[in-house]
Design an enzyme around this catalytic site. Structure first.
Site, PDB file in Angstrom:
ATOM      1  N   GLU A  82      33.366  52.539  11.755  1.00 40.73           N
ATOM      2  CA  GLU A  82      32.552  51.379  11.563  1.00 40.73           C
ATOM      3  C   GLU A  82      33.296  50.176  12.098  1.00 40.73           C
ATOM      4  O   GLU A  82      32.700  49.428  12.584  1.00 40.73           O
ATOM      5  CB  GLU A  82      32.420  51.206  10.008  1.00 40.73           C
ATOM      6  CG  GLU A  82      31.480  52.292   9.280  1.00 40.73           C
ATOM      7  CD  GLU A  82      30.991  51.771   7.915  1.00 40.73           C
ATOM      8  OE1 GLU A  82      31.446  50.700   7.458  1.00 40.73           O
ATOM      9  OE2 GLU A  82      30.123  52.479   7.340  1.00 40.73           O
ATOM     10  N   ARG A 193      30.565  42.614   7.196  1.00 42.32           N
ATOM     11  CA  ARG A 193      31.436  43.565   6.273  1.00 42.32           C
ATOM     12  C   ARG A 193      32.099  43.106   5.225  1.00 42.32           C
ATOM     13  O   ARG A 193      32.715  43.874   4.619  1.00 42.32           O
ATOM     14  CB  ARG A 193      32.540  44.204   7.256  1.00 42.32           C
ATOM     15  CG  ARG A 193      31.935  44.731   8.670  1.00 42.32           C
ATOM     16  CD  ARG A 193      31.147  45.951   8.410  1.00 42.32           C
ATOM     17  NE  ARG A 193      30.752  46.652   9.508  1.00 42.32           N
ATOM     18  CZ  ARG A 193      30.258  47.705   9.809  1.00 42.32           C
ATOM     19  NH1 ARG A 193      29.619  48.242   8.924  1.00 42.32           N
ATOM     20  NH2 ARG A 193      29.624  48.080  10.954  1.00 42.32           N
TER      21      ARG A 193
HETATM   22  C1  LIG Z   1      25.755  47.178   6.328  1.00 40.83           C
HETATM   23  C2  LIG Z   1      25.423  47.777   7.585  1.00 40.83           C
HETATM   24  C3  LIG Z   1      24.846  48.883   7.846  1.00 40.83           C
HETATM   25  C4  LIG Z   1      25.016  49.397   9.137  1.00 40.83           C
HETATM   26  N1  LIG Z   1      23.940  50.790   9.332  1.00 40.83           N
HETATM   27  C5  LIG Z   1      24.048  51.115  10.684  1.00 40.83           C
HETATM   28  C6  LIG Z   1      23.545  52.345  10.841  1.00 40.83           C
HETATM   29  O1  LIG Z   1      22.745  53.014   9.858  1.00 40.83           O
HETATM   30  N2  LIG Z   1      23.257  52.859  12.141  1.00 40.83           N
HETATM   31  C7  LIG Z   1      24.198  52.508  13.110  1.00 40.83           C
HETATM   32  O2  LIG Z   1      24.155  52.671  14.226  1.00 40.83           O
HETATM   33  N3  LIG Z   1      24.858  51.195  12.820  1.00 40.83           N
HETATM   34  C8  LIG Z   1      24.947  50.584  11.421  1.00 40.83           C
HETATM   35  N4  LIG Z   1      25.641  49.508  11.485  1.00 40.83           N
HETATM   36  C9  LIG Z   1      26.373  48.932  12.568  1.00 40.83           C
HETATM   37  C10 LIG Z   1      25.515  47.552  12.905  1.00 40.83           C
HETATM   38  O3  LIG Z   1      24.391  48.251  13.741  1.00 40.83           O
HETATM   39  C11 LIG Z   1      26.444  47.219  14.121  1.00 40.83           C
HETATM   40  O4  LIG Z   1      26.707  48.029  15.119  1.00 40.83           O
HETATM   41  C12 LIG Z   1      27.766  46.468  13.586  1.00 40.83           C
HETATM   42  O5  LIG Z   1      27.502  45.750  12.628  1.00 40.83           O
HETATM   43  C13 LIG Z   1      28.444  45.737  14.646  1.00 40.83           C
HETATM   44  O6  LIG Z   1      27.703  44.266  14.782  1.00 40.83           O
HETATM   45  P1  LIG Z   1      27.482  43.456  16.228  1.00 40.83           P
HETATM   46  O7  LIG Z   1      26.581  44.558  17.235  1.00 40.83           O
HETATM   47  O8  LIG Z   1      26.693  42.090  15.846  1.00 40.83           O
HETATM   48  O9  LIG Z   1      28.907  43.342  16.436  1.00 40.83           O
HETATM   49  P2  LIG Z   1      29.632  43.446  18.066  1.00 40.83           P
HETATM   50  O10 LIG Z   1      29.385  44.643  18.929  1.00 40.83           O
HETATM   51  O11 LIG Z   1      30.998  42.797  17.931  1.00 40.83           O
HETATM   52  O12 LIG Z   1      28.483  42.172  18.879  1.00 40.83           O
HETATM   53  C14 LIG Z   1      28.621  40.758  18.370  1.00 40.83           C
HETATM   54  C15 LIG Z   1      27.484  40.186  19.018  1.00 40.83           C
HETATM   55  O13 LIG Z   1      27.330  40.146  20.280  1.00 40.83           O
HETATM   56  C16 LIG Z   1      25.991  40.200  20.865  1.00 40.83           C
HETATM   57  N5  LIG Z   1      25.807  41.491  21.603  1.00 40.83           N
HETATM   58  C17 LIG Z   1      26.744  42.650  21.547  1.00 40.83           C
HETATM   59  N6  LIG Z   1      26.198  43.656  22.262  1.00 40.83           N
HETATM   60  C18 LIG Z   1      25.011  43.247  22.716  1.00 40.83           C
HETATM   61  C19 LIG Z   1      24.210  43.704  23.466  1.00 40.83           C
HETATM   62  N7  LIG Z   1      24.270  45.175  24.011  1.00 40.83           N
HETATM   63  N8  LIG Z   1      23.247  43.230  23.928  1.00 40.83           N
HETATM   64  C20 LIG Z   1      22.959  42.060  23.410  1.00 40.83           C
HETATM   65  N9  LIG Z   1      23.572  41.209  22.653  1.00 40.83           N
HETATM   66  C21 LIG Z   1      24.699  41.998  22.240  1.00 40.83           C
HETATM   67  C22 LIG Z   1      25.181  40.010  19.426  1.00 40.83           C
HETATM   68  O14 LIG Z   1      24.874  38.844  19.336  1.00 40.83           O
HETATM   69  C23 LIG Z   1      26.052  40.690  18.350  1.00 40.83           C
HETATM   70  O15 LIG Z   1      25.780  40.327  17.113  1.00 40.83           O
HETATM   71  C24 LIG Z   1      25.679  48.993  10.161  1.00 40.83           C
HETATM   72  C25 LIG Z   1      26.509  47.592   9.660  1.00 40.83           C
HETATM   73  C26 LIG Z   1      26.320  46.913   8.639  1.00 40.83           C
HETATM   74  C27 LIG Z   1      27.104  45.954   8.345  1.00 40.83           C
END
Ligand SMILES: Cc1cc2nc3c(=O)[nH]c(=O)nc-3n(C[C@H](O)[C@H](O)[C@H](O)COP(=O)(O)OP(=O)(O)OC[C@H]3O[C@@H](n4cnc5c(N)ncnc54)[C@H](O)[C@@H]3O)c2cc1C
Length: 239
Positions: A82, A193
């Site tokens: 995660e 988180r």
């Molecule tokens: C409660 C909870 C449940 C979850 N359940 C699942 C699940 O069932 N299945 C699953 O696969 N994941 C799940 N996740 C993981 C979630 O989908 C994210 O991968 C994780 O929280 C990281 O978030 P993020 O992508 O914002 O972070 P980071 O990867 O650090 O990205 C930070 C920010 O950068 C930008 N960014 C990053 N990459 C891109 C891109 N390619 N295009 C455009 N903008 C981008 C966005 O603004 C993003 O918010 C869960 C997360 C949480 C907190």
């Protein structure tokens, strides 16, 4: 098997950190005062709580990128997985199951860990369960860990490569990783988180990654008290 041990904790150690609230203030003020922004670091520099609060509230995020935390974490692989989803401005280096024999330390939930899932996806609530559920889960996880560790060793003893032998190991085995991020990306992580009544957009994280997150947050609030307070005050939204 006598060498196996069990653990119920997430281990976080702060290895290094740079920057303070003043670094953020200086980075923001360069916009309007240029080189004079260096005076933000003076011991008698005026209080800049208002400026940090303004930046946070209006989501001027880049000044919060001038700083750094490096943590060493030791957590089970299901938590590591995660953690590694946070791709942006997080750097990782983890121990290798290809090059190193893994340590026989396995996670088991402690008695405080709620075990029964209720509610809907996205809003799950966890409740304790029957009195003997904790023992049931503990015994089941321990049996599985012992079995997996035995099979792992049987293969290694036969000369099978570590990268193949590890395929039997479960996701509750612990691993160690260095994690480096800046305050802005740390706030993005904390917003997702950790669960808090102050959050404008509540998240419902797994308990174990949240336990790790709260330890990150303790280091953050100690090193950047004004920024941390502004983060909480503005709904724990990453700027
Ligand atoms: C409660 C909870 C449940 C979850 N359940 C699942 C699940 O069932 N299945 C699953 O696969 N994941 C799940 N996740 C993981 C979630 O989908 C994210 O991968 C994780 O929280 C990281 O978030 P993020 O992508 O914002 O972070 P980071 O990867 O650090 O990205 C930070 C920010 O950068 C930008 N960014 C990053 N990459 C891109 C891109 N390619 N295009 C455009 N903008 C981008 C966005 O603004 C993003 O918010 C869960 C997360 C949480 C907190």
């Amino acid at each position: 098997v006598t060498e196996i041990s069990y653990d119920s904790h997430m281990h976080v150690e702060l290895i290094q950190s740079t920057g303070t609230d003043k670094t953020i203030v200086a980075a923001a003020r360069v916009s309007t005062v240029g080189e004079l922004s260096a005076d933000s670091f003076a011991a008698d520099a005026p209080d800049q709580t208002g400026l940090i609060n303004f930046l946070m509230k209006n989501r001027h995020g880049t000044p919060f990128e001038h700083g750094l935390f490096t943590f060493r974490v030791r957590v089970p692989i299901f938590v590591m997985r995660e953690l590694h989803r946070h791709r942006i401005a997080f750097s990782f280096n983890e121990e290798s199951g290809r090059y190193k024999k893994l340590d026989p330390v396995f996670f088991v939930p402690d008695v405080d860990r709620a075990l029964i899932q209720t509610g809907k996806p996205g809003h799950y609530v966890y409740v304790p369960g029957e009195p003997d559920d904790t023992q049931f889960v503990k015994r089941s996880i321990e049996r599985n860990s012992i079995q997996a560790w035995n099979e792992y060793n049987l293969m290694l003893d036969r000369g099978i490569a570590k990268e193949v032998a590890r395929m039997v190991l479960p996701v509750n085995i612990y691993s160690t990783c260095y994690v480096t991020c800046n305050p802005r990306s740390l706030m993005a992580f904390l917003s997702l988180r950790t669960k808090s009544d102050e959050a404008k957009f509540p998240s419902y994280p797994m308990r174990e990654i949240e336990q790790m997150g709260f330890q990150f947050e303790d280091h953050f609030s100690e090193r950047y008290p004004i920024t941390h307070e502004a983060f909480c005050k503005n709904g724990r939204v990453s700027p």
